[in-house]
Design an enzyme around this catalytic site. Structure first.
Site, PDB file in Angstrom:
ATOM      1  CB  SER A 147      -1.009  -0.042   1.148  1.00 19.51           C
ATOM      2  OG  SER A 147      -1.913   0.815   1.107  1.00 19.51           O
ATOM      3  CG  ASN A 148      -0.344   4.861  -1.236  1.00 18.47           C
ATOM      4  OD1 ASN A 148      -0.843   5.602  -0.740  1.00 18.47           O
ATOM      5  ND2 ASN A 148      -0.967   4.040  -2.284  1.00 18.47           N
ATOM      6  N   PRO A 149       1.284   5.495   2.025  1.00 15.84           N
ATOM      7  CG  PRO A 149       2.901   7.062   2.449  1.00 15.84           C
ATOM      8  CD  PRO A 149       2.578   6.123   1.501  1.00 15.84           C
TER       9      PRO A 149
END
Ligand code: C5P
Length: 337
Positions: A147-149
């Site tokens: 995923s990503n932040p």
């Protein structure tokens, strides 16, 4: 800047069921910077009375006793339908802020958004709008994912600003810790594939694609939790569908399609390339390098339109940036019509 500064609101203290709620609402409005005129309707004295009025007026907030002709930008009346109708007939010059039905929703959830929507004059009333927000999550076994932040804050703020501007808003959201803005319909998704399905389900007039969609996903999702071993593990990845490009080329293409671009360098060049490549009407670029925008409550953006125009907003709170983005998008829409 406080949300409601420069606005005067007439708060009618009507009938009994709204007693404690009315006091809470007066405080919320004044704390948000509004000048609040308190007007007691006949019958309110039964539960409200001079002592309660004096207590509110003595709290050091911007409240005052009002007459029926007190100059205001909008009127807030709680209580039953009869109370609302009675006061609307007295002050039909004022837009009315309605508590939602059923009216057991706490005012902290709806009040400020509802007041801002009323005060905005609803320029986007009857427009159907979709916003994507947050990250996507791509699993490679039952408990692990890529995923990503992205926190979703920017997209959520755009959804809220569009609702305040009067639109009917659907928010397609990847996993975030945020509560949906008041009035907005949220559709929860996890992966890029799910987000694509939700976005392509219906046609909208305006679409903002603020989600940080994963560009790659694992080719394979293993069943259950993979047990750890001693060796290395190589994951094979494939591209996810480019939802924005697909929407742009489809029969569902909205009248106004706005993309977002998170870049660490050459922001303008990459943003303009995306605008062209995906045939967008506009793109909102932000710098995510060097401590950038991810998760932050404030932001600074550059907006590029299809006609070569550019404008930047911020640094400012994401709510303020979102309102500016919606106003900019409204200008883009007007130029297309
Ligand atoms: O090409 P890039 O991913 O940088 O473009 C960003 C824009 O495209 C954003 O609006 C993002 O929401 C959208 N996007 C998408 N589907 C993808 C990747 C990005 O809709 N697979």
């Amino acid at each position: 800047m406080s949300l409601l500064s420069r606005h005067s609101l007439l708060l009618v203290i009507a009938d009994e069921p709204a007693a404690s709620e009315t006091v809470a609402i007066a405080r919320l409005l004044a704390a948000a910077g509004a000048r609040v005129g308190l007007l007691e309707a006949p019958g309110a004295a039964r539960w409200f009375g001079p002592a309660a009025m004096e207590q509110l007026l003595g709290e050091g907030l911007s409240m005052e006793r009002a007459s029926e002709t007190w100059p205001a930008h909008a009127m807030v009346v709680l209580g039953g339908r009869e109370a609302r109708e009675a006061w609307q007939s007295h002050r039909s010059d004022l837009p009315l802020v309605q508590p939602p039905e059923p009216n057991n929703v706490p005012a902290t959830r709806w009040l400020l958004s509802a007041v801002l929507r009323t005060l905005s004059g609803r320029p986007w009333q009857s427009r159907r709008l979709l916003v994507t927000a947050g990250p996507t999550v791509e699993h490679f076994d039952a408990v692990r994912f890529l995923s990503n932040p992205s926190s979703g804050k920017m997209g959520y703020a755009v959804a809220e600003a569009a609702w305040i501007a009067g639109a009917e808003v659907t928010l397609v959201s990847g996993p975030t810790a945020l509560e949906a803005p008041w009035g907005v319909r949220r559709v929860d998704v996890t992966s890029a594939a799910e987000m694509r399905e939700a976005v392509l389900a219906e046609r909208h007039d305006v679409v903002f694609m603020a989600a940080a969609v994963s560009d790659y996903r694992p080719v394979e999702r293993r069943v259950g939790k993979v047990k750890k071993g001693l060796g290395t593990w190589t994951l094979e990845m494939e591209r996810t569908p480019d939802i924005l490009a697909e929407l742009s080329a489809s029969v569902l293409r909205p009248e106004l399609l706005i993309g977002f671009a998170a870049e660490t360098h050459d922001i303008e060049r990459y943003a303009r390339e995306k605008l062209r490549a995906k045939s967008l009407d506009g793109i909102v670029a932000n710098d995510v390098g060097a401590g950038g925008a991810f998760g932050s409550d404030s932001n600074c953006v550059q907006c590029y339109d299809g006609a070569g125009g550019a404008v930047s907003f911020g640094p400012a709170a994401k709510q303020e940036i979102a309102a500016a983005i919606v106003a900019w998008a409204d200008g883009c829409l007007a130029r297309k019509q």
